[in-house]
Design a protein around this motif. Structure first.
Motif, mmCIF file in Angstrom:
data_model
loop_
_atom_site.group_PDB
_atom_site.id
_atom_site.type_symbol
_atom_site.label_atom_id
_atom_site.label_comp_id
_atom_site.label_asym_id
_atom_site.label_seq_id
_atom_site.Cartn_x
_atom_site.Cartn_y
_atom_site.Cartn_z
ATOM 1 N N ARG A 149 0.837 -1.211 0.000
ATOM 2 C CA ARG A 149 0.000 0.000 0.000
ATOM 3 C C ARG A 149 0.868 1.256 0.000
ATOM 4 O O ARG A 149 0.610 2.214 -0.747
ATOM 5 N N ASN A 179 0.984 3.909 -3.035
ATOM 6 C CA ASN A 179 0.667 5.318 -2.797
ATOM 7 C C ASN A 179 1.805 6.246 -3.214
ATOM 8 O O ASN A 179 1.556 7.364 -3.676
ATOM 9 N N ASN A 228 1.262 6.734 -6.740
ATOM 10 C CA ASN A 228 0.169 7.687 -6.959
ATOM 11 C C ASN A 228 0.690 9.115 -6.861
ATOM 12 O O ASN A 228 0.309 9.983 -7.655
ATOM 13 N N LYS A 229 1.569 9.360 -5.895
ATOM 14 C CA LYS A 229 2.182 10.686 -5.740
ATOM 15 C C LYS A 229 3.029 11.027 -6.973
ATOM 16 O O LYS A 229 2.946 12.134 -7.512
#
Length: 130
Positions: A100, A104, A107-108
């Motif tokens: 996770r 993430n 995603n950043k």
């Protein structure tokens, strides 16, 4: 007043992508030997390719189309890395929380790449008339 960036290594997106790729490298050392030529190589390659494409985009700032193409390639490689992270979690090579966190981070990274893509003129070199 913004900081003058003189090379790709000074880009925040490059720094985050590089650090995340290094984290993936270290974590993937614990992947099973039978994954060496599949998942391990693929996740390392795609995570490193994000950085390589950002570097190439930086050097292609003279040409809008070429700059955007490399940013698009970096975006695609970041998404590919997310997919390999998902496989690593499902195959139980990564624990869910680590997966996770890495997902993430990408995603950043993707958000920063999209921001550059949506506003390329602030990154492009100004043409000179000789």
């Amino acid at each position: 007043m913004g900081i003058l960036i003189s090379n790709h290594g000074q880009l925040e997106v490059y720094q985050v992508a590089f650090e995340t790729a290094m984290t993936i490298f270290h974590i993937s050392k614990s992947f099973p030997k039978e994954e060496k030529y599949s998942l391990t190589d693929q996740i390392r390659r795609s995570s490193r390719s994000v950085c390589a494409n950002l570097g190439e985009a930086w050097r292609r700032r003279r040409y809008r189309g070429s700059f955007l193409l490399r940013l698009n390639d970096a975006e695609a490689e970041a998404t590919e890395t997310q997919i390999w992270i998902e496989f690593a979690v499902k195959c139980e090579y990564l624990d869910v929380e680590t997966g996770r966190q890495l997902y993430n981070q990408y995603n950043k990274i993707l958000g920063m790449i999209v921001k550059m893509t949506n506003n390329p003129n602030s990154w492009l070199l100004k043409s000179r008339n000789y």
